[in-house]
Design an enzyme around this catalytic site. Structure first.
Site, short mmCIF file in Angstrom:
data_model
loop_
_atom_site.label_atom_id
_atom_site.label_comp_id
_atom_site.label_asym_id
_atom_site.label_seq_id
_atom_site.Cartn_x
_atom_site.Cartn_y
_atom_site.Cartn_z
CD GLU A 208 -1.47 -0.40 3.59
OE1 GLU A 208 -2.26 0.53 3.74
OE2 GLU A 208 -1.49 -1.43 4.29
CB CYS B 159 -2.36 -4.68 6.33
SG CYS B 159 -1.94 -3.03 6.86
CG HIS C 35 -2.27 -6.88 10.25
ND1 HIS C 35 -1.09 -6.54 9.67
CD2 HIS C 35 -2.94 -5.71 10.49
CE1 HIS C 35 -1.02 -5.22 9.55
NE2 HIS C 35 -2.13 -4.70 10.05
N1 CAA Z 1 1.19 3.11 30.55
C1 CAA Z 1 0.67 1.97 30.02
N2 CAA Z 1 -0.33 1.98 29.09
C2 CAA Z 1 -0.78 3.17 28.66
C3 CAA Z 1 -0.28 4.38 29.16
C4 CAA Z 1 0.76 4.32 30.14
N3 CAA Z 1 1.30 5.41 30.66
N4 CAA Z 1 -0.92 5.39 28.53
C5 CAA Z 1 -1.80 4.83 27.69
N5 CAA Z 1 -1.73 3.48 27.76
C6 CAA Z 1 -2.49 2.48 26.99
C7 CAA Z 1 -3.95 2.82 26.87
O1 CAA Z 1 -4.68 2.42 28.02
C8 CAA Z 1 -4.30 2.01 25.64
O2 CAA Z 1 -4.44 0.66 25.99
P1 CAA Z 1 -5.74 -0.16 25.51
O3 CAA Z 1 -5.80 -0.01 24.01
O4 CAA Z 1 -5.48 -1.54 25.97
O5 CAA Z 1 -6.90 0.49 26.17
C9 CAA Z 1 -3.03 2.10 24.77
O6 CAA Z 1 -1.99 2.51 25.68
C10 CAA Z 1 -3.13 3.11 23.66
O7 CAA Z 1 -3.58 4.30 24.22
P2 CAA Z 1 -4.60 5.24 23.41
O8 CAA Z 1 -5.73 4.44 22.86
O9 CAA Z 1 -4.89 6.41 24.24
O10 CAA Z 1 -3.61 5.64 22.23
P3 CAA Z 1 -3.81 6.62 21.04
O11 CAA Z 1 -5.03 7.45 21.15
O12 CAA Z 1 -2.51 7.31 20.93
O13 CAA Z 1 -4.04 5.65 19.78
C11 CAA Z 1 -3.61 3.99 18.12
C12 CAA Z 1 -3.37 4.41 19.58
C13 CAA Z 1 -5.11 3.98 17.83
C14 CAA Z 1 -3.05 2.60 17.95
C15 CAA Z 1 -2.90 5.00 17.18
O14 CAA Z 1 -1.52 4.89 17.36
C16 CAA Z 1 -3.23 4.77 15.72
O15 CAA Z 1 -4.17 5.36 15.21
N6 CAA Z 1 -2.43 3.91 14.99
C17 CAA Z 1 -2.67 3.65 13.58
C18 CAA Z 1 -3.91 2.80 13.34
C19 CAA Z 1 -3.74 1.35 13.71
O16 CAA Z 1 -2.64 0.83 13.84
N7 CAA Z 1 -4.87 0.65 13.88
C20 CAA Z 1 -4.82 -0.79 14.13
C21 CAA Z 1 -5.96 -1.53 13.46
S1 CAA Z 1 -5.96 -1.14 11.70
C22 CAA Z 1 -4.82 -2.19 11.00
O17 CAA Z 1 -4.41 -3.12 11.62
C23 CAA Z 1 -4.30 -1.92 9.62
C24 CAA Z 1 -2.97 -1.24 9.74
O18 CAA Z 1 -1.93 -1.88 9.73
C25 CAA Z 1 -2.97 0.21 9.90
#
Ligand code: CAA
Length: 385
Positions: free
Chosen positions: A79, A111, A233
């Site tokens: 992609e 992916c 994945h």
């Molecule tokens: N200590 C330990 N854990 C902590 C923490 C700390 N101090 N602070 C936060 N966390 C945890 C949160 O509790 C959360 O855990 P859970 O998911 O188990 O609840 C985790 O860390 C992530 O925190 P947030 O949800 O607040 O994080 P974020 O808002 O920054 O978003 C994300 C995380 C959604 C993965 C973001 O990085 C993102 O958008 N990534 C790209 C999209 C993606 O990878 N999606 C996956 C499915 S899509 C797919 O698989 C196709 C692909 O390859 C893209």
């Protein structure tokens, strides 16, 4: 007839960012990245590497001269395409010196692409059992500096040689697949980075897994207890774990423990590389095969492939006698160990470097086996060291 993976390897760029450094630079608790997301290091690709060089660097390590004479198709799942017309597979075909009477093309569905390529390769070999197909998954997973997805970036490629009577694993005829038209992650043709609805992507990933897994159970009668391991994945290592946890209560404690232990082995490489997009599932598989001492000939592994947008698939592979001798464990581990850690300002500078556009020219020098040598008249020229 047994059809499956005869050779398997990966390539990642020799640069990485430590997630503790990234967390400090982004004023974030490092535990969010290491524990919350489950990433320790993130591969960074220099401007001299693109999907062609990443793919060629991954494949060059596994192909013999005989393979190059017997390959009829080169399929790249990606992609991160940089041309809407010409497929990266055509350049990879030339760089690797594969015999000319071959089909070379690219496949896209986020992916999921490499899984589609793998299944297409399997179908081709069913009709041409003496021939071979090279499947490559190559991507630059980029969300942008300071973006929400930044800690889930990465880069690299997987090379898979599909044959009859394979020496690593067979691919079973049990695929269950699912298509749902949603916008969780997409990249319009004018955008440098994908648009992503993080929470929706997480939710859809887990729901898709539940749907294909439940249907797979209905169709095949198999349960979690029938699997020695499950690979997912891995956009970030916590993601697959969430999907696995969502179904674990279906089974007994011993199976739960086994699948969780194998999952940890499958994410070891990804923890240190980040997202490979199309290649992530297969980096997980390589990690599992390289690291696990609990698998043997006959071991059954379930693979969950997810491509945003969204297409997903669950299918089974089975290890064959002698598979361990086909693995390049030390080479893989050396590749990961011999990388250079970037300071955050270096990473930001490298990340923002771009190849020239609109007829502008530039030359480059990189010591990697295959790299971009120059861009001239809107054509990328590659060199082999
Ligand atoms: N200590 C330990 N854990 C902590 C923490 C700390 N101090 N602070 C936060 N966390 C945890 C949160 O509790 C959360 O855990 P859970 O998911 O188990 O609840 C985790 O860390 C992530 O925190 P947030 O949800 O607040 O994080 P974020 O808002 O920054 O978003 C994300 C995380 C959604 C993965 C973001 O990085 C993102 O958008 N990534 C790209 C999209 C993606 O990878 N999606 C996956 C499915 S899509 C797919 O698989 C196709 C692909 O390859 C893209």
């Amino acid at each position: 007839m047994n059809i499956g993976i005869d050779k398997l390897s990966f390539y990642v760029p020799n640069l990485y960012v430590d997630m503790t450094d990234l967390a400090h630079a982004r004023d974030t608790d490092p535990n969010k990245f290491h524990i919350g997301i489950g990433q320790d290091k993130m591969a960074v690709s220099p401007v001299t590497q693109d999907i062609v060089t990443l793919g060629a660097n991954a494949a060059a390590k596994i192909l013999s001269d005989k393979d190059k004479e017997e390959i009829d198709m080169v399929i790249v799942g990606t992609e991160s395409s940089y041309d809407f017309s010409k497929a990266s597979a055509v350049a990879i075909h030339r760089l690797l010196g594969i015999q000319p009477f071959a089909r070379s093309f690219e496949i896209k569905e986020a992916c999921y692409g490499a899984t589609a390529a793998l299944q297409m390769a399997k179908n081709y070999i069913a009709e041409h059992p003496t021939r071979k197909v090279l499947v490559i998954a190559a991507d630059l997973a980029r969300y942008g500096l300071n973006s929400g997805g930044e800690p889930t970036q990465g880069a690299g490629a997987i090379a898979i040689l599909v044959t009859s009577d394979p020496r690593i694993l067979t691919i079973e005829n049990d695929s269950v697949f699912l298509t749902e038209d949603i916008y969780d992650f997409w990249r319009p043709s004018y955008a440098d980075f994908p648009l992503v609805d993080g929470p929706l992507s997480n939710e859809t990933y887990i729901q898709s897994f539940g749907k294909v897994w439940n249907r797979h159970k209905e169709v095949t009668g198999q349960t979690l207890a029938d699997y020695d391991a499950l690979c997912f994945h891995i956009p970030y290592t916590k993601m697959g774990k969430k999907a696995l946890l969502s179904v674990l209560s279906e089974t007994d404690e011993a199976t739960q423990e086994r699948l969780m232990n194998r999952y940890e082995e499958s994410i070891t490489y990804s923890r240190n590389v980040g997202n490979l997009y199309t290649g992530s599932l297969f980096l997980g598989l390589i990690s599992l095969l390289d690291i696990s001492k609990e698998l043997d000939a006959g071991s059954t592994i379930g693979l969950f492939s997810y491509g945003s947008g969204a297409v997903s698939e669950f299918f089974t592979v089975r290890l064959v006698e002698g598979y361990k001798e086909q693995l390049a464990v030390q080479e893989h581990q050396k590749l990961l160990e011999n990388r250079r850690k970037l300071a955050i300002d270096e990473y930001e500078e490298i990340f923002t470097q771009a190849l020239p556009k609109h007829g502008e020219a530039a030359t480059f020098d990189d010591e990697i086996l295959f790299s971009i040598e120059k861009v001239e008249n809107d054509i990328r020229f590659y060199k082999e060291n």
